[in-house]
Design an enzyme around this catalytic site. Structure first.
Site, short mmCIF file in Angstrom:
data_model
loop_
_atom_site.label_atom_id
_atom_site.label_comp_id
_atom_site.label_asym_id
_atom_site.label_seq_id
_atom_site.Cartn_x
_atom_site.Cartn_y
_atom_site.Cartn_z
N ASN A 12 0.87 -1.18 0.00
CA ASN A 12 0.00 0.00 0.00
C ASN A 12 0.91 1.23 0.00
O ASN A 12 1.52 1.55 1.02
CB ASN A 12 -0.88 -0.06 1.26
CG ASN A 12 -1.70 1.19 1.45
OD1 ASN A 12 -1.71 2.09 0.60
ND2 ASN A 12 -2.41 1.27 2.57
N LYS A 14 0.16 4.29 -0.27
CA LYS A 14 -0.45 5.48 0.35
C LYS A 14 -0.22 6.73 -0.51
O LYS A 14 -0.20 6.64 -1.73
CB LYS A 14 0.06 5.63 1.79
CG LYS A 14 -0.17 4.34 2.59
CD LYS A 14 0.01 4.47 4.07
CE LYS A 14 -0.26 3.11 4.73
NZ LYS A 14 -0.09 3.14 6.18
N HIS A 98 -9.62 1.10 5.12
CA HIS A 98 -8.33 1.27 5.80
C HIS A 98 -8.51 2.21 6.99
O HIS A 98 -9.28 3.16 6.93
CB HIS A 98 -7.30 1.84 4.81
CG HIS A 98 -5.91 1.79 5.37
ND1 HIS A 98 -5.44 2.72 6.26
CD2 HIS A 98 -4.90 0.90 5.18
CE1 HIS A 98 -4.19 2.40 6.59
NE2 HIS A 98 -3.84 1.31 5.95
N GLU A 100 -6.82 4.55 8.04
CA GLU A 100 -6.55 5.96 7.76
C GLU A 100 -7.76 6.61 7.10
O GLU A 100 -7.99 7.81 7.28
CB GLU A 100 -5.28 6.10 6.91
CG GLU A 100 -4.04 5.83 7.76
CD GLU A 100 -2.82 5.32 7.02
OE1 GLU A 100 -2.78 5.38 5.79
OE2 GLU A 100 -1.90 4.82 7.71
N GLU A 170 -5.54 -5.25 10.70
CA GLU A 170 -4.53 -4.21 10.88
C GLU A 170 -4.78 -3.47 12.19
O GLU A 170 -5.58 -2.51 12.22
CB GLU A 170 -4.60 -3.20 9.72
CG GLU A 170 -4.34 -3.80 8.36
CD GLU A 170 -3.71 -2.77 7.43
OE1 GLU A 170 -2.59 -3.01 6.97
OE2 GLU A 170 -4.34 -1.72 7.19
N GLY A 176 2.36 1.94 10.87
CA GLY A 176 3.32 3.03 10.74
C GLY A 176 4.05 3.38 12.04
O GLY A 176 4.69 4.42 12.13
N SER A 216 3.27 -2.43 10.35
CA SER A 216 4.73 -2.51 10.55
C SER A 216 5.33 -3.86 10.15
O SER A 216 6.22 -4.38 10.83
CB SER A 216 5.10 -2.15 11.99
OG SER A 216 4.73 -0.80 12.26
P1 PGA Z 1 2.75 0.05 7.75
O1 PGA Z 1 1.29 0.27 7.11
O2 PGA Z 1 3.31 -1.20 7.15
O3 PGA Z 1 3.53 1.29 7.37
O4 PGA Z 1 2.56 -0.08 9.22
C1 PGA Z 1 0.43 -0.80 6.94
C2 PGA Z 1 -0.86 -0.36 6.33
O5 PGA Z 1 -1.31 0.77 6.58
O6 PGA Z 1 -1.48 -1.12 5.55
#
Ligand code: PGA
Length: 254
Positions: A12, A14, A98, A100, A170, A176, A216
């Site tokens: 992803n 982003k 997601h 976010e 997740e 992140g 992560s």
């Molecule tokens: P990350 O993000 O690997 O940077 O923690 C995962 C995600 O948002 O799918």
């Protein structure tokens, strides 16, 4: 991971980069993952970068996905992107719900459900993201939270539709942050979610469903996560922005 299910490892990207950056990253990912026969690989650039990446990935087994879609079919929805548009530029996958999006755009479970239905209607594979916040985990409400998210998002689907959905667990506190869930924490939720899907859609759908872990994921923790029987792949954010680290995650078994 269970040999009955083909893993999926999806990057992803982003809101990173631009068209030239995305094309170069896609080229490098396709090259470095060309030998990966053990899993499906997908990358998910931001909307405007999709055509540039599609051109690079033509003829490659790396699949293309988007990070979101509109719940509407078509019409006066300024700024939105429809499932058909995504499908017409080569997307096969789309992330839905997601954290976010839930956080910054206040997306709720009902909206997520409508997006899932729209994705399936256009022949896209939705990657349905669920996960608890830190406060919910600390209050012992993790399982209750993810169960509600899955139940509402998958409401109204028949078995054929449900069997096309990919789930992604997740935990919000792991995204992140560099703080990955332990394999035991991930497995507990994945196994639970498979049980929820079994209750809703039956044994066959549940056994076939791919449940990805995200939060992560890095080259140095992917093996332990994939060793869990109910972890069927990964949704990778930060570590997917670099072809070397993403391909090491894809090639975890080597
Ligand atoms: P990350 O993000 O690997 O940077 O923690 C995962 C995600 O948002 O799918």
């Amino acid at each position: 991971m269970n040999p009955k299910r083909r893993p999926l490892i999806a990057g992803n990207w982003k809101m990173h980069g631009d068209a030239a950056w995305a094309a170069a990253l896609a080229r490098e990912v396709a090259h470095r993952t060309a030998r990966a026969r053990h899993c499906d690989v997908a990358v998910m650039p931001a909307f405007p970068l999709i055509p540039a990446v599609a051109r690079v990935l033509e003829g490659s087994p790396v699949a293309l996905g988007a990070q979101d879609l509109s719940p509407e079919e078509e019409g006066a929805f300024t700024g939105d992107v429809s499932a058909r548009m995504l499908q017409s530029v080569g997307c096969t996958h789309v992330v839905v719900g997601h954290s976010e999006r839930r956080e910054h755009h206040l997306e709720g479970d009902d909206l997520v459900r409508r997006k899932i239905a729209r994705a399936l209607g256009a022949g896209l594979i939705p990657i349905l993201c669920v996960g608890e916040r830190l406060a919910e985990r600390e209050a012992g409400r993790t399982l209750e939270r993810v169960e509600t998210q899955v139940r509402i998002a998958m409401q109204g689907l028949d078995e054929a539709g449900a069997s096309r959905v990919v789930l992604a667990y997740e935990p919000v506190w792991a995204i992140g942050t560099g703080r990955t869930a332990t394999p035991a924490q991930a497995e507990e939720v994945h196994e639970f979610l498979r049980g929820v899907v079994r209750g809703l859609f039956g044994y066959e759908v549940a056994e076939g469903m791919r449940i990805l872990y995200g939060g992560s994921v890095k080259p140095d923790n992917i093996r332990d996560l994939m060793a869990c029987p109910d972890v069927d792949g990964a949704l990778v954010g930060g570590a997917s922005l670099d072809a070397e680290s993403f391909s090491r995650i894809v090639n975890f078994a080597e």
